[in-house]
Design an enzyme around this catalytic site. Structure first.
Site, PDB file in Angstrom:
ATOM      1  N   ALA A  34     -12.838 -33.359 -69.816  1.00  0.00           N
ATOM      2  CA  ALA A  34     -14.134 -33.773 -70.360  1.00  0.00           C
ATOM      3  C   ALA A  34     -15.207 -32.904 -69.686  1.00  0.00           C
ATOM      4  CB  ALA A  34     -14.402 -35.265 -70.156  1.00  0.00           C
ATOM      5  N   HIS A  39     -18.572 -28.727 -63.985  1.00  0.00           N
ATOM      6  CA  HIS A  39     -17.282 -28.027 -63.913  1.00  0.00           C
ATOM      7  C   HIS A  39     -17.469 -26.523 -64.132  1.00  0.00           C
ATOM      8  CE1 HIS A  39     -15.911 -32.116 -65.544  1.00  0.00           C
ATOM      9  NE2 HIS A  39     -15.292 -32.030 -64.388  1.00  0.00           N
ATOM     10  N   ASP A 152     -18.799 -34.943 -55.277  1.00  0.00           N
ATOM     11  CA  ASP A 152     -17.814 -35.827 -54.646  1.00  0.00           C
ATOM     12  C   ASP A 152     -17.714 -35.422 -53.172  1.00  0.00           C
ATOM     13  OD1 ASP A 152     -16.470 -37.311 -57.084  1.00  0.00           O
ATOM     14  OD2 ASP A 152     -16.783 -35.248 -57.691  1.00  0.00           O
ATOM     15  N   SER A 188     -18.429 -36.655 -66.154  1.00  0.00           N
ATOM     16  CA  SER A 188     -17.730 -36.960 -67.404  1.00  0.00           C
ATOM     17  C   SER A 188     -18.010 -38.403 -67.818  1.00  0.00           C
ATOM     18  CB  SER A 188     -16.222 -36.770 -67.228  1.00  0.00           C
ATOM     19  OG  SER A 188     -15.964 -35.466 -66.759  1.00  0.00           O
ATOM     20  N   ARG A 189     -18.244 -39.271 -66.838  1.00  0.00           N
ATOM     21  CA  ARG A 189     -18.477 -40.692 -67.150  1.00  0.00           C
ATOM     22  C   ARG A 189     -19.847 -40.933 -67.793  1.00  0.00           C
ATOM     23  NH1 ARG A 189     -15.457 -41.297 -62.254  1.00  0.00           N
ATOM     24  NH2 ARG A 189     -13.586 -42.577 -62.570  1.00  0.00           N
TER      25      ARG A 189
HETATM   26  P1  AMP Z   1     -13.761 -34.366 -62.061  1.00  0.00           P
HETATM   27  O1  AMP Z   1     -13.302 -33.762 -63.342  1.00  0.00           O
HETATM   28  O2  AMP Z   1     -14.849 -35.364 -62.191  1.00  0.00           O
HETATM   29  O3  AMP Z   1     -12.617 -34.813 -61.173  1.00  0.00           O
HETATM   30  O4  AMP Z   1     -14.440 -33.171 -61.260  1.00  0.00           O
HETATM   31  C1  AMP Z   1     -13.766 -31.968 -61.021  1.00  0.00           C
HETATM   32  C2  AMP Z   1     -14.543 -31.167 -60.011  1.00  0.00           C
HETATM   33  O5  AMP Z   1     -15.845 -30.895 -60.522  1.00  0.00           O
HETATM   34  C3  AMP Z   1     -14.730 -31.916 -58.689  1.00  0.00           C
HETATM   35  O6  AMP Z   1     -14.587 -30.999 -57.620  1.00  0.00           O
HETATM   36  C4  AMP Z   1     -16.136 -32.418 -58.797  1.00  0.00           C
HETATM   37  O7  AMP Z   1     -16.764 -32.604 -57.553  1.00  0.00           O
HETATM   38  C5  AMP Z   1     -16.800 -31.307 -59.575  1.00  0.00           C
HETATM   39  N1  AMP Z   1     -18.000 -31.821 -60.232  1.00  0.00           N
HETATM   40  C6  AMP Z   1     -18.097 -32.897 -61.046  1.00  0.00           C
HETATM   41  N2  AMP Z   1     -19.372 -33.097 -61.416  1.00  0.00           N
HETATM   42  C7  AMP Z   1     -20.102 -32.131 -60.804  1.00  0.00           C
HETATM   43  C8  AMP Z   1     -21.496 -31.809 -60.784  1.00  0.00           C
HETATM   44  N3  AMP Z   1     -22.382 -32.512 -61.458  1.00  0.00           N
HETATM   45  N4  AMP Z   1     -21.875 -30.745 -60.057  1.00  0.00           N
HETATM   46  C9  AMP Z   1     -20.973 -30.009 -59.348  1.00  0.00           C
HETATM   47  N5  AMP Z   1     -19.659 -30.270 -59.338  1.00  0.00           N
HETATM   48  C10 AMP Z   1     -19.231 -31.314 -60.049  1.00  0.00           C
END
Ligand code: AMP
Length: 282
Positions: A34, A39, A152, A188-189
């Protein structure tokens, strides 16, 4: 070269060894799909730093402590692949849970207390699941570097600890938080929010900016109380925590010059759980 898609561990391993047969480094961006601009910022950084870049897309069941959250998590592989095609990604690894966990993963990681605050308290087992999947991805894909968002923040500390403890030869790169125009951290949420909830969600980053500005004028305990009140003024927001921690994730009791701090929060808006954080120092 065209982007390759691996759906199995075997395919991923052979594609990676082919990719790595040339010179240069291989960067990995682990995601749950998503995809959004947060990302993409990690991917662009990896493409700039490395000869080759891989992106994994896997909604990892072992890191979800609530079934409903796992089931409602947005998934759209076709759209993600279309996006990735535009960003010079060499390999996408999008496995099924059975590929990643042919047998149940019973490993228990010790994070030396890093999981005893914030997300670790509110999402029991979450970080153990994160360490399971990230260590497995590192083992399958053997990246030279891996890119994680500071969105995160605690997760990044946990992964650093796990990687160090296991002696994995991967360099971890933390990347800044990417936000919507109104300040909301990309996630994504966010897609799951109603229009009304989305508008309340701007209060999260507003609370963080406000706290950063006021820090120093008042002691940490008072600032935490003030910020919790500010968040809870909105009836749609149910705050799980707002904390100010140091680089070791220990709660800050008094301001000290020259130490980088993070104000971190988690809230629920309707059924959607959101986190955000901001760095500051004196
Ligand atoms: P996720 O798909 O939510 O598990 O995120 C995958 C990676 O993208 C993780 O390392 C997150 O910390 C990073 N990420 C998610 N949202 C953001 C954002 N708004 N800014 C920077 N990195 C992000």
């Amino acid at each position: 070269m065209a982007m390759k898609l691996a759906r199995t561990v075997n395919d991923a391993r052979s594609m990676v060894s082919e990719l790595k047969s040339g010179m240069g480094s291989f960067g990995l961006v682990p995601t749950m799909g998503a995809l959004h601009r947060g990302h993409i910022s990690l991917i662009e950084r990896s493409v700039a730093d490395n000869e080759k870049t891989g992106v994994s897309i896997f909604v990892n069941p072992t890191q979800f402590n609530e079934k409903q959250d796992f089931e409602s998590y947005p998934r759209n592989l076709d759209e993600d692949l279309e996006i990735l095609n535009e960003f010079h990604v060499d390999l996408v690894f999008a496995p099924s849970p059975e590929e990643i966990y042919p047998d149940p993963d019973t490993r228990n990681f010790d994070f030396g207390g890093l999981d005893r605050v914030m997300e670790g308290v509110h999402r029991p087992g979450h970080f153990n699941g994160v360490a399971q999947v990230v260590s497995r991805l590192f083992e399958i894909l053997s990246p030279d570097r891996a890119y994680f968002g500071e969105k995160d923040f605690q997760q990044l500390a946990i992964i650093r600890k796990m990687t160090g403890d296991l002696g994995l030869p991967v360099e971890l790169i933390g990347c800044p938080i990417i936000r919507e125009e109104d300040g909301l951290a990309m996630s994504s949420r966010n897609k799951l929010l109603t229009a009304e909830e989305r508008s309340s969600a701007t209060r999260l980053s507003a609370a963080l900016y406000r706290a950063k500005e006021r820090a120093g004028n008042t002691d940490p305990g008072e600032l935490i109380r003030e910020t919790l009140n500010y968040l809870n003024e909105d009836p749609l927001i149910e705050t799980e925590y707002f904390e100010i921690v140091d680089a070791r994730l220990e709660p800050v009791e008094a301001w000290r010059e020259g130490h980088p701090l993070r104000a971190c929060l988690a809230v629920k808006i309707g059924k959607v759980r959101l986190i955000d954080n901001i760095e500051f120092s004196f």
